[in-house]
Scaffold this motif. Structure first.
Motif, short mmCIF file in Angstrom:
data_model
loop_
_atom_site.label_atom_id
_atom_site.label_comp_id
_atom_site.label_asym_id
_atom_site.label_seq_id
_atom_site.Cartn_x
_atom_site.Cartn_y
_atom_site.Cartn_z
N GLY A 16 -14.78 -0.20 1.92
CA GLY A 16 -13.86 -1.07 2.03
C GLY A 16 -12.43 -0.38 1.05
O GLY A 16 -11.37 -0.19 1.46
N HIS A 17 -12.82 0.06 -0.20
CA HIS A 17 -11.80 0.97 -0.94
C HIS A 17 -11.26 1.82 -0.37
O HIS A 17 -10.11 2.24 -0.19
CB HIS A 17 -12.47 1.09 -2.17
N ALA A 18 -12.12 2.71 0.30
CA ALA A 18 -11.72 4.05 0.95
C ALA A 18 -10.82 3.59 2.03
O ALA A 18 -9.71 4.26 2.46
CB ALA A 18 -12.85 4.90 1.62
N GLN A 19 -11.33 2.69 2.77
CA GLN A 19 -10.34 2.22 3.90
C GLN A 19 -9.26 1.82 3.48
O GLN A 19 -7.90 2.13 4.24
CB GLN A 19 -11.16 1.17 4.79
N ALA A 20 -8.90 1.08 2.46
CA ALA A 20 -7.79 0.50 1.91
C ALA A 20 -6.82 1.73 1.37
O ALA A 20 -5.43 1.59 1.40
CB ALA A 20 -7.95 -0.45 0.70
N ALA A 21 -7.36 2.68 0.70
CA ALA A 21 -6.66 3.66 0.11
C ALA A 21 -5.86 4.40 1.46
O ALA A 21 -5.00 5.11 1.02
CB ALA A 21 -7.62 4.82 -0.66
N HIS A 22 -6.35 4.57 2.44
CA HIS A 22 -5.92 5.31 3.47
C HIS A 22 -4.81 4.50 4.25
O HIS A 22 -4.02 4.93 5.13
CB HIS A 22 -7.05 5.90 4.43
N GLY A 23 -4.72 3.25 3.88
CA GLY A 23 -4.03 2.21 4.50
C GLY A 23 -2.55 2.48 4.25
O GLY A 23 -1.57 1.99 4.69
N TYR A 24 -2.30 3.29 2.97
CA TYR A 24 -0.97 3.50 2.38
C TYR A 24 -0.15 4.59 3.24
O TYR A 24 -0.73 5.70 3.22
CB TYR A 24 -1.00 3.95 1.00
N GLN A 25 0.64 4.25 4.07
CA GLN A 25 1.47 5.21 4.71
C GLN A 25 2.97 5.53 4.38
O GLN A 25 3.62 6.05 5.22
CB GLN A 25 1.28 4.74 6.36
N GLY A 26 3.38 4.65 3.49
CA GLY A 26 4.58 4.71 2.87
C GLY A 26 4.90 4.97 1.37
O GLY A 26 3.90 4.95 0.86
N ARG A 27 6.19 4.98 1.09
CA ARG A 27 6.64 4.93 -0.35
C ARG A 27 7.64 4.33 -0.76
O ARG A 27 8.64 4.08 0.03
CB ARG A 27 6.78 6.59 -0.79
N VAL A 28 7.65 3.71 -2.05
CA VAL A 28 8.91 3.20 -2.53
C VAL A 28 9.09 4.19 -3.79
O VAL A 28 8.34 4.19 -4.69
CB VAL A 28 8.86 1.67 -2.99
#
Length: 148
Positions: A16-28
């Protein structure tokens, strides 16, 4: 708890952690009142009936749209909603909550995957008749949420 169950739970948490880490597709990224900001965000582009334009949400510490909470302990949390012309920010930075919106069209420059907001915001202290303006905060934040 048997050792096999502990192993299974640990494996599920890591997956679940690995999946969440890869969910970030943008930046502020940019600055708020002299503080540098550069955080990855999860971008969501829900489609509503009759909706036109570039609507999206961006969150550095999901899962909430109601406020910004530092869930990962890095000291920064950003939640942004963008209607294609107006932005609303909920920001947790340097131990304080900052909420601002009511942006004007001339403060936003659209980019291919988001926008850049440049504005000043008045800062107040006190309540009621004791409320007084204590300064201006310069804000320049770029929100990048590439469309897939």
């Amino acid at each position: 708890m048997p050792l096999r169950s502990v192993g299974l739970v640990a494996a599920l948490l890591l997956a679940g952690h690995a999946q969440a880490a890869h969910g970030y597709q943008g930046r502020v990224h940019g600055s708020f009142a002299g503080h540098a900001i550069d955080v990855p965000v999860i971008c969501e582009r829900p489609r509503l009936a009759g909706q036109r334009g570039n609507w999206f949400y961006a969150q550095s510490d999901p899962p909430t749209h109601e406020y910004a909470q530092d869930r990962n302990g890095d000291g920064v949390a950003v939640t942004v909603s963008f209607s294609g012309q107006e932005a609303m920010f909920m920001l947790y930075l340097a131990g304080q909550d900052h909420n601002f919106g009511n942006t004007r069209r001339e403060q936003i420059v659209l980019t291919e995957g988001g926008f850049v907001l440049t504005m000043s915001a008045s800062r107040y202290e006190g309540k009621g008749r004791l409320r007084r303006k204590v300064g201006e905060d310069e804000i320049r934040l770029a929100v990048d949420c590439p469309q897939r």
